[in-house]
Design an enzyme around this catalytic site. Sequence first.
Site, PDB file in Angstrom:
ATOM      1  CB  SER A  50      -0.890   0.003   1.241  1.00 14.54           C
ATOM      2  OG  SER A  50      -0.091   0.193   2.400  1.00 14.54           O
ATOM      3  CG  ASP A  85      -3.341  -3.127  -2.013  1.00  9.83           C
ATOM      4  OD1 ASP A  85      -4.206  -3.346  -2.875  1.00  9.83           O
ATOM      5  OD2 ASP A  85      -3.500  -3.349  -0.789  1.00  9.83           O
ATOM      6  CG  HIS A  86      -6.475  -0.032  -2.572  1.00  5.84           C
ATOM      7  ND1 HIS A  86      -7.707   0.008  -3.175  1.00  5.84           N
ATOM      8  CD2 HIS A  86      -6.439  -1.173  -1.845  1.00  5.84           C
ATOM      9  CE1 HIS A  86      -8.392  -1.064  -2.817  1.00  5.84           C
ATOM     10  NE2 HIS A  86      -7.652  -1.790  -2.021  1.00  5.84           N
ATOM     11  N   GLY A 179     -10.243  -5.360   6.282  1.00  5.42           N
ATOM     12  CA  GLY A 179     -10.234  -5.526   7.739  1.00  5.42           C
ATOM     13  C   GLY A 179     -11.224  -6.611   8.157  1.00  5.42           C
ATOM     14  N   GLY A 209     -10.108  -7.622   0.429  1.00  2.03           N
ATOM     15  CA  GLY A 209     -10.703  -7.921   1.736  1.00  2.03           C
ATOM     16  C   GLY A 209     -10.762  -9.409   2.022  1.00  2.03           C
ATOM     17  N   GLY A 210      -9.686 -10.130   1.662  1.00  2.00           N
ATOM     18  CA  GLY A 210      -9.666 -11.597   1.801  1.00  2.00           C
ATOM     19  C   GLY A 210      -9.704 -12.089   3.238  1.00  2.00           C
ATOM     20  CG  ASN A 232      -2.865  -5.711   4.799  1.00  2.00           C
ATOM     21  OD1 ASN A 232      -1.864  -6.105   5.384  1.00  2.00           O
ATOM     22  ND2 ASN A 232      -3.169  -4.433   4.714  1.00  2.00           N
ATOM     23  CB  THR A 233      -6.682  -7.503   8.264  1.00  2.00           C
ATOM     24  OG1 THR A 233      -6.927  -6.298   7.547  1.00  2.00           O
ATOM     25  CG2 THR A 233      -6.948  -7.288   9.735  1.00  2.00           C
TER      26      THR A 233
HETATM   27  P1  13P Z   1      -7.807  -7.433   4.237  1.00  3.26           P
HETATM   28  O1  13P Z   1      -6.913  -6.571   5.064  1.00  3.26           O
HETATM   29  O2  13P Z   1      -9.209  -7.384   4.665  1.00  3.26           O
HETATM   30  O3  13P Z   1      -7.278  -8.822   4.145  1.00  3.26           O
HETATM   31  O4  13P Z   1      -7.805  -6.820   2.752  1.00  3.26           O
HETATM   32  C1  13P Z   1      -6.616  -6.778   2.021  1.00  3.26           C
HETATM   33  C2  13P Z   1      -6.785  -6.077   0.735  1.00  3.26           C
HETATM   34  O5  13P Z   1      -7.814  -6.136   0.094  1.00  3.26           O
HETATM   35  C3  13P Z   1      -5.642  -5.312   0.215  1.00  3.26           C
HETATM   36  O6  13P Z   1      -5.977  -4.543  -0.879  1.00  3.26           O
END
Ligand code: 13P
Length: 288
Positions: A50, A85-86, A179, A209-210, A232-233
């Site tokens: 990110s 990312d983004h 998240g 958002g996996g 990520n989270t």
């Molecule tokens: P999470 O943090 O919910 O896993 O999402 C990660 C994500 O989509 C990164 O772009």
Amino acid sequence: MALVSAKDMLEKARAGKYAVGQFNINNLEWTKSILLTAQELNSPVILGVSEGAGKYMTGFKTVAAMVSAMIDELKITVPVALHLDHGTYEGCYKCIEAGFSSIMFDGSHFPIEENIAKTKELVEVCNKKGLSLEAEVGAIGGEEDGVVGKGECADPDECKKIADLGVTMLAAGIGNIHGKYPADWAGLSFETLAAVNEKVGEMPLVLHGGTGIPTDMIKKAISLGVAKINVNTECQLSFQEATRKYIEDGKDLVGKGFDPRKLLAPGCQAIRDTVKEKMEIFGSIGKA
Ligand code: 13P
């Protein structure tokens, strides 16, 4: 092996009905843990960065240099893409310049015409350099590194317009959230995903958002064209839990337990376990 564009690995994943994981990195430990796990499991992998994480690691050039050197020194032979990312419009150019092999331009908060114009320009730049490009339609909900989205579902016709520009992969909002998912989350909108998939042909779709999406929903999403899943989270939470346990068990107080290489080891192992678990669910093991 040098960094690669995500194009090949995602087209293979889409055709083979599995997904490649994008795991976001924060530092050397994160990067090393993810690369070693991908190599051990013979899986392609995408390292997500990110803009906030890039800044934290002192800048995109540091990140690109670290990842490339690590691939060399750890003798990583599976395909690895280093992906923004983004990305903002400016961030995309910074990463292209720094040597990233894949870029996401997140123009989802712009009016669709502006998203199209900026994405189109970046498709041309990335094509010339052999980089893959991810675009986004319909904001992903929740907050990631200050990027806040309402979590709206994408309009399939807008998705088609962006896909037709020749992007490599498309992130479409389908009720997914960055998240942890709230207890009253309505789940993924498979109706939206199916409609988007229908419109975009063979384009690999991206599920953001996996973290915390139940396995059955992941599998169904893959069956409807998802070929890249971002996590990520979940790595952050497993790192936190293992590190907390190490300290609460007083292990940092025994002998040289304060040595950062010891202190961070359980957290690194926890990241490896999480990445392995995700790769098993995504079906990318052995596909390098
Ligand atoms: P999470 O943090 O919910 O896993 O999402 C990660 C994500 O989509 C990164 O772009």
